[in-house]
Design an enzyme around this catalytic site. Structure first.
Site, short mmCIF file in Angstrom:
data_model
loop_
_atom_site.label_atom_id
_atom_site.label_comp_id
_atom_site.label_asym_id
_atom_site.label_seq_id
_atom_site.Cartn_x
_atom_site.Cartn_y
_atom_site.Cartn_z
N GLY A 1 -1.91 9.36 3.74
CA GLY A 1 -1.08 8.77 2.69
C GLY A 1 -1.41 9.21 1.27
O GLY A 1 -0.53 9.26 0.41
N GLU B 1 -6.73 6.43 -2.74
CA GLU B 1 -5.90 5.76 -1.73
C GLU B 1 -4.43 5.76 -2.15
O GLU B 1 -4.14 5.77 -3.35
CB GLU B 1 -6.34 4.29 -1.62
N ASP C 1 -3.38 -2.89 0.63
CA ASP C 1 -2.55 -3.99 1.10
C ASP C 1 -3.46 -5.17 1.43
O ASP C 1 -3.88 -5.91 0.53
CB ASP C 1 -1.77 -3.44 2.31
N LYS D 1 -1.14 -4.07 -3.74
CA LYS D 1 -0.34 -5.26 -3.40
C LYS D 1 -1.30 -6.45 -3.37
O LYS D 1 -1.69 -6.91 -2.29
CB LYS D 1 0.25 -5.10 -1.99
N PHE E 1 7.64 -3.25 2.07
CA PHE E 1 7.11 -2.06 2.73
C PHE E 1 7.73 -0.84 2.05
O PHE E 1 8.94 -0.68 2.01
CB PHE E 1 7.43 -2.06 4.23
N VAL E 2 6.86 0.01 1.47
CA VAL E 2 7.35 1.14 0.67
C VAL E 2 7.06 2.47 1.36
O VAL E 2 6.14 2.56 2.18
CB VAL E 2 6.71 1.12 -0.74
N ASP F 1 4.31 6.62 4.48
CA ASP F 1 5.25 6.86 5.58
C ASP F 1 5.75 5.59 6.23
O ASP F 1 5.17 4.51 6.09
CB ASP F 1 4.55 7.67 6.69
N ARG G 1 7.07 10.80 3.91
CA ARG G 1 5.94 11.12 3.03
C ARG G 1 6.35 12.12 1.96
O ARG G 1 5.78 12.16 0.88
CB ARG G 1 4.79 11.74 3.84
P1 IMP Z 1 -4.69 -2.34 4.39
O1 IMP Z 1 -5.83 -2.01 5.30
O2 IMP Z 1 -3.90 -3.50 4.93
O3 IMP Z 1 -5.10 -2.53 2.96
O4 IMP Z 1 -3.68 -1.13 4.47
C1 IMP Z 1 -3.96 0.08 3.89
C2 IMP Z 1 -3.16 1.20 4.51
O5 IMP Z 1 -1.97 0.72 5.17
C3 IMP Z 1 -2.69 2.13 3.42
O6 IMP Z 1 -3.63 3.14 3.18
C4 IMP Z 1 -1.37 2.65 3.99
O7 IMP Z 1 -1.63 3.79 4.76
C5 IMP Z 1 -0.86 1.53 4.86
N1 IMP Z 1 0.15 0.72 4.16
C6 IMP Z 1 0.02 -0.52 3.65
N2 IMP Z 1 1.15 -0.96 3.07
C7 IMP Z 1 2.03 0.06 3.20
C8 IMP Z 1 3.39 0.24 2.78
O8 IMP Z 1 4.04 -0.62 2.13
N3 IMP Z 1 3.94 1.44 3.10
C9 IMP Z 1 3.29 2.42 3.77
N4 IMP Z 1 2.02 2.29 4.18
C10 IMP Z 1 1.39 1.12 3.89
#
Ligand code: IMP
Length: 187
Positions: free
Chosen positions: A47, A102, A106, A134, A160-161, A167, A173
């Protein structure tokens, strides 16, 4: 059908991203300009690929670059919550300042797992720069290492973006901006 037609709305345009990346580049350059040991920039694959490529071109220091991968998503829009390191660094980061790049933070699960991993590898500090944050979705409160700092490009609404490296099911991407998908594209 053109990729743009899959997008319901644009959240962060090419121009807004380019302007913010330039600002982040100069802030980060100032953070490390007094250090004798320049940092290792670690992109979180896949990403962060576009963000890393643009950001490092705005860093006026002799940095090195590596990649790491932590998988937490299958192919949907909800995190599995238990990321694992599936592709590790090539460089030795013992006693080095590490700068994790990063795409989006999220729940914080992935970042927390990555920071712990870099700590075990004896990084002297771990800073983080994420394009999007977020905070409303945070479940894990990660702790940076040493005198590491946290940088964020933009606060992202709870949607969700996709695009600019991010992706849905490995697609979108290559969009040059960040947007929200039309529901019919992920239903
Ligand atoms: P976390 O572990 O929940 O913080 O998620 C982190 C990873 O989830 C990011 O590095 C992204 O690859 C993916 N991710 C989280 N939210 C999104 C989104 O809205 N779109 C796309 N990928 C996301």
């Amino acid at each position: 059908m053109s990729l743009d037609k899959h997008i319901e709305k644009v959240l962060f345009s090419d121009e807004a991203i380019a302007e913010r990346v330039a600002q982040l580049g100069s802030e980060i350059t100032s953070q490390f300009s007094g250090d004798s040991e320049p940092p290792v920039f670690v992109g979180v694959a896949t990403g962060a690929c576009l963000f890393l490529a643009d950001l490092v071109r705005r860093i006026d220091l002799p940095i090195s670059i590596d990649y790491i991968r932590a998988d937490s998503y299958a192919s949907g829009t909800v995190s599995s919550g238990s990321p694992r390191i599936s592709f590790d660094l090539k460089l030795d980061i013992t006693n080095k300042h590490v700068f994790l790049v990063e795409d989006i933070v999220d729940t914080g699960n992935t970042l927390s797992c990555l920071i712990e991993h870099l700590k075990l590898k004896k990084a002297s500090s771990v800073s983080v720069c994420t394009l999007l944050d977020k905070p409303s979705r945070r479940k894990v409160h990660f702790k940076l290492v040493g005198d590491g700092k946290f940088y964020s490009g933009f606060e992202c609404p709870d949607e969700f973006v996709v695009g600019y490296g991010m992706d849905f099911a490995e697609q979108y991407r290559n969009l040059s901006y960040v947007g929200v998908l039309k529901p019919e594209c992920y239903m």
